[in-house]
Design a protein around this motif. Sequence first.
Motif, PDB file in Angstrom:
ATOM      1  N   PRO A   6       0.842  -1.211   0.000  1.00  0.00           N
ATOM      2  CA  PRO A   6       0.000   0.000   0.000  1.00  0.00           C
ATOM      3  C   PRO A   6       0.871   1.253   0.000  1.00  0.00           C
ATOM      4  CG  PRO A   6      -0.676  -1.507   1.753  1.00  0.00           C
ATOM      5  CD  PRO A   6       0.577  -2.047   1.151  1.00  0.00           C
ATOM      6  N   PRO A   7       0.435   2.314  -0.671  1.00  0.00           N
ATOM      7  CA  PRO A   7       1.240   3.549  -0.690  1.00  0.00           C
ATOM      8  C   PRO A   7       1.301   4.180   0.694  1.00  0.00           C
ATOM      9  CG  PRO A   7      -0.881   3.900  -1.761  1.00  0.00           C
ATOM     10  CD  PRO A   7      -0.786   2.442  -1.439  1.00  0.00           C
ATOM     11  N   ALA A   8       2.400   4.891   0.931  1.00  0.00           N
ATOM     12  CA  ALA A   8       2.577   5.578   2.213  1.00  0.00           C
ATOM     13  C   ALA A   8       1.605   6.750   2.289  1.00  0.00           C
ATOM     14  CB  ALA A   8       4.013   6.072   2.344  1.00  0.00           C
ATOM     15  N   ASP A   9       1.173   7.070   3.495  1.00  0.00           N
ATOM     16  CA  ASP A   9       0.239   8.182   3.699  1.00  0.00           C
ATOM     17  C   ASP A   9       0.965   9.493   3.421  1.00  0.00           C
ATOM     18  OD1 ASP A   9      -2.018   9.575   4.319  1.00  0.00           O
ATOM     19  OD2 ASP A   9      -1.718   9.471   6.488  1.00  0.00           O
ATOM     20  N   ALA A  10       0.456  10.267   2.481  1.00  0.00           N
ATOM     21  CA  ALA A  10       1.112  11.508   2.067  1.00  0.00           C
ATOM     22  C   ALA A  10       0.742  12.676   2.963  1.00  0.00           C
ATOM     23  CB  ALA A  10       0.731  11.842   0.630  1.00  0.00           C
ATOM     24  N   GLY A  11      -0.166  12.475   3.896  1.00  0.00           N
ATOM     25  CA  GLY A  11      -0.578  13.564   4.772  1.00  0.00           C
ATOM     26  C   GLY A  11      -1.735  14.329   4.157  1.00  0.00           C
ATOM     27  N   PRO A  12      -2.036  15.497   4.694  1.00  0.00           N
ATOM     28  CA  PRO A  12      -3.169  16.261   4.174  1.00  0.00           C
ATOM     29  C   PRO A  12      -2.891  16.786   2.763  1.00  0.00           C
ATOM     30  CG  PRO A  12      -2.007  17.528   5.842  1.00  0.00           C
ATOM     31  CD  PRO A  12      -1.395  16.149   5.825  1.00  0.00           C
ATOM     32  N   ALA A  13      -3.921  16.850   1.973  1.00  0.00           N
ATOM     33  CA  ALA A  13      -3.784  17.343   0.593  1.00  0.00           C
ATOM     34  C   ALA A  13      -3.566  18.850   0.610  1.00  0.00           C
ATOM     35  CB  ALA A  13      -5.044  17.011  -0.200  1.00  0.00           C
ATOM     36  N   PRO A  14      -2.785  19.362  -0.341  1.00  0.00           N
ATOM     37  CA  PRO A  14      -2.578  20.811  -0.382  1.00  0.00           C
ATOM     38  C   PRO A  14      -3.880  21.525  -0.767  1.00  0.00           C
ATOM     39  CG  PRO A  14      -1.611  19.756  -2.304  1.00  0.00           C
ATOM     40  CD  PRO A  14      -2.086  18.658  -1.390  1.00  0.00           C
ATOM     41  N   ALA A  15      -3.983  22.764  -0.316  1.00  0.00           N
ATOM     42  CA  ALA A  15      -5.183  23.562  -0.592  1.00  0.00           C
ATOM     43  C   ALA A  15      -5.240  23.913  -2.082  1.00  0.00           C
ATOM     44  CB  ALA A  15      -5.169  24.831   0.240  1.00  0.00           C
ATOM     45  N   LEU A  16      -6.444  23.906  -2.619  1.00  0.00           N
ATOM     46  CA  LEU A  16      -6.611  24.248  -4.033  1.00  0.00           C
ATOM     47  C   LEU A  16      -6.564  25.762  -4.224  1.00  0.00           C
ATOM     48  CD1 LEU A  16      -9.503  21.854  -5.074  1.00  0.00           C
ATOM     49  CD2 LEU A  16      -7.119  21.704  -5.719  1.00  0.00           C
ATOM     50  N   PRO A  17      -6.050  26.219  -5.366  1.00  0.00           N
ATOM     51  CA  PRO A  17      -6.037  27.653  -5.625  1.00  0.00           C
ATOM     52  C   PRO A  17      -7.463  28.192  -5.783  1.00  0.00           C
ATOM     53  CG  PRO A  17      -4.607  26.475  -7.163  1.00  0.00           C
ATOM     54  CD  PRO A  17      -5.354  25.459  -6.390  1.00  0.00           C
ATOM     55  N   ARG A  18      -7.595  29.493  -5.570  1.00  0.00           N
ATOM     56  CA  ARG A  18      -8.909  30.139  -5.673  1.00  0.00           C
ATOM     57  C   ARG A  18      -9.514  29.986  -7.065  1.00  0.00           C
ATOM     58  NH1 ARG A  18     -10.734  33.562  -1.727  1.00  0.00           N
ATOM     59  NH2 ARG A  18      -9.222  34.141  -0.141  1.00  0.00           N
ATOM     60  N   ARG A  19      -8.694  29.987  -8.109  1.00  0.00           N
ATOM     61  CA  ARG A  19      -9.214  29.863  -9.474  1.00  0.00           C
ATOM     62  C   ARG A  19      -9.899  28.505  -9.665  1.00  0.00           C
ATOM     63  NH1 ARG A  19      -4.916  31.117 -13.795  1.00  0.00           N
ATOM     64  NH2 ARG A  19      -6.762  30.917 -15.088  1.00  0.00           N
ATOM     65  N   CYS A  20      -9.332  27.456  -9.067  1.00  0.00           N
ATOM     66  CA  CYS A  20      -9.948  26.124  -9.174  1.00  0.00           C
ATOM     67  C   CYS A  20     -11.288  26.098  -8.457  1.00  0.00           C
ATOM     68  CB  CYS A  20      -9.024  25.066  -8.589  1.00  0.00           C
ATOM     69  SG  CYS A  20      -7.555  24.772  -9.583  1.00  0.00           S
ATOM     70  N   TRP A  21     -11.333  26.708  -7.257  1.00  0.00           N
ATOM     71  CA  TRP A  21     -12.601  26.757  -6.530  1.00  0.00           C
ATOM     72  C   TRP A  21     -13.635  27.575  -7.292  1.00  0.00           C
ATOM     73  CZ3 TRP A  21     -14.233  23.532  -3.194  1.00  0.00           C
ATOM     74  CH2 TRP A  21     -13.367  22.896  -2.322  1.00  0.00           C
ATOM     75  N   LEU A  49     -13.831  28.005 -10.556  1.00  0.00           N
ATOM     76  CA  LEU A  49     -14.271  27.195 -11.693  1.00  0.00           C
ATOM     77  C   LEU A  49     -15.240  26.107 -11.236  1.00  0.00           C
ATOM     78  CD1 LEU A  49     -14.057  26.461 -14.682  1.00  0.00           C
ATOM     79  CD2 LEU A  49     -12.103  25.011 -14.083  1.00  0.00           C
ATOM     80  N   TYR A  50     -14.913  25.461 -10.133  1.00  0.00           N
ATOM     81  CA  TYR A  50     -15.780  24.412  -9.594  1.00  0.00           C
ATOM     82  C   TYR A  50     -17.152  24.974  -9.226  1.00  0.00           C
ATOM     83  CZ  TYR A  50     -17.604  21.038  -6.238  1.00  0.00           C
ATOM     84  OH  TYR A  50     -18.404  20.169  -5.550  1.00  0.00           O
ATOM     85  N   ASN A  51     -17.171  26.100  -8.525  1.00  0.00           N
ATOM     86  CA  ASN A  51     -18.447  26.689  -8.101  1.00  0.00           C
ATOM     87  C   ASN A  51     -19.266  27.169  -9.291  1.00  0.00           C
ATOM     88  OD1 ASN A  51     -17.976  26.194  -5.401  1.00  0.00           O
ATOM     89  ND2 ASN A  51     -16.937  28.145  -5.090  1.00  0.00           N
ATOM     90  N   THR A 110     -19.178  25.965 -12.314  1.00  0.00           N
ATOM     91  CA  THR A 110     -19.672  24.771 -13.007  1.00  0.00           C
ATOM     92  C   THR A 110     -20.882  24.198 -12.288  1.00  0.00           C
ATOM     93  OG1 THR A 110     -17.426  24.277 -13.744  1.00  0.00           O
ATOM     94  CG2 THR A 110     -19.035  22.491 -13.870  1.00  0.00           C
ATOM     95  N   ARG A 111     -20.827  24.142 -10.959  1.00  0.00           N
ATOM     96  CA  ARG A 111     -21.979  23.639 -10.196  1.00  0.00           C
ATOM     97  C   ARG A 111     -23.198  24.523 -10.401  1.00  0.00           C
ATOM     98  NH1 ARG A 111     -20.939  21.871  -4.192  1.00  0.00           N
ATOM     99  NH2 ARG A 111     -23.152  21.587  -4.446  1.00  0.00           N
ATOM    100  N   GLU A 112     -22.998  25.832 -10.403  1.00  0.00           N
ATOM    101  CA  GLU A 112     -24.129  26.746 -10.598  1.00  0.00           C
ATOM    102  C   GLU A 112     -24.710  26.595 -12.003  1.00  0.00           C
ATOM    103  OE1 GLU A 112     -27.086  29.173  -9.771  1.00  0.00           O
ATOM    104  OE2 GLU A 112     -25.644  28.424  -8.321  1.00  0.00           O
ATOM    105  N   LEU A 113     -23.850  26.431 -12.995  1.00  0.00           N
ATOM    106  CA  LEU A 113     -24.322  26.233 -14.363  1.00  0.00           C
ATOM    107  C   LEU A 113     -25.136  24.941 -14.475  1.00  0.00           C
ATOM    108  CD1 LEU A 113     -24.281  27.119 -17.344  1.00  0.00           C
ATOM    109  CD2 LEU A 113     -22.206  25.764 -17.607  1.00  0.00           C
ATOM    110  N   LEU A 114     -24.683  23.878 -13.828  1.00  0.00           N
ATOM    111  CA  LEU A 114     -25.426  22.616 -13.847  1.00  0.00           C
ATOM    112  C   LEU A 114     -26.776  22.762 -13.157  1.00  0.00           C
ATOM    113  CD1 LEU A 114     -22.566  20.054 -13.168  1.00  0.00           C
ATOM    114  CD2 LEU A 114     -23.773  20.477 -15.316  1.00  0.00           C
TER     115      LEU A 114
END
Length: 115
Positions: free
Chosen positions: A45-60, A62-64, A66-70
């Motif tokens: 099994p892969p080693a635990d990499a720890g917490p995931a890095p925070a996503l940039p504001r541009r990604c959030w 785009l995600y938001n 896209t959700r609103e458009l859907l």
Amino acid sequence: LLSPFLAVPCRALGTCRTLDLEAARLKRIEAVRGQILSKLRLPAPPADAGPAPALPRRCWALYNSTRELLRQRARQRESQESQESQDYYAKELLRFPMESPGDGEGHWGRWGHRE
């Protein structure tokens, strides 16, 4: 007459070990884990990499967006479907009598000529 036959199965049952359900469950989990690792072609099994890095504001953003458009498309689709279901059924039935009963019966021949 039956007593010698009844004694044999009782002795056979005394030699069976009890089944440890927890151990069987753990073995099954390990077998499934091994199958998953072999399917992924990983030795362990892969080693635990720890917490995931925070996503940039541009990604959030785009995600938001896209959700609103859907959501908007889903609302439009629902309103179109309700409108289509309302348009499917006739609102009013109009009847236009073109000739009175009995007119045309026997006056025209089979090929459209007057008899």
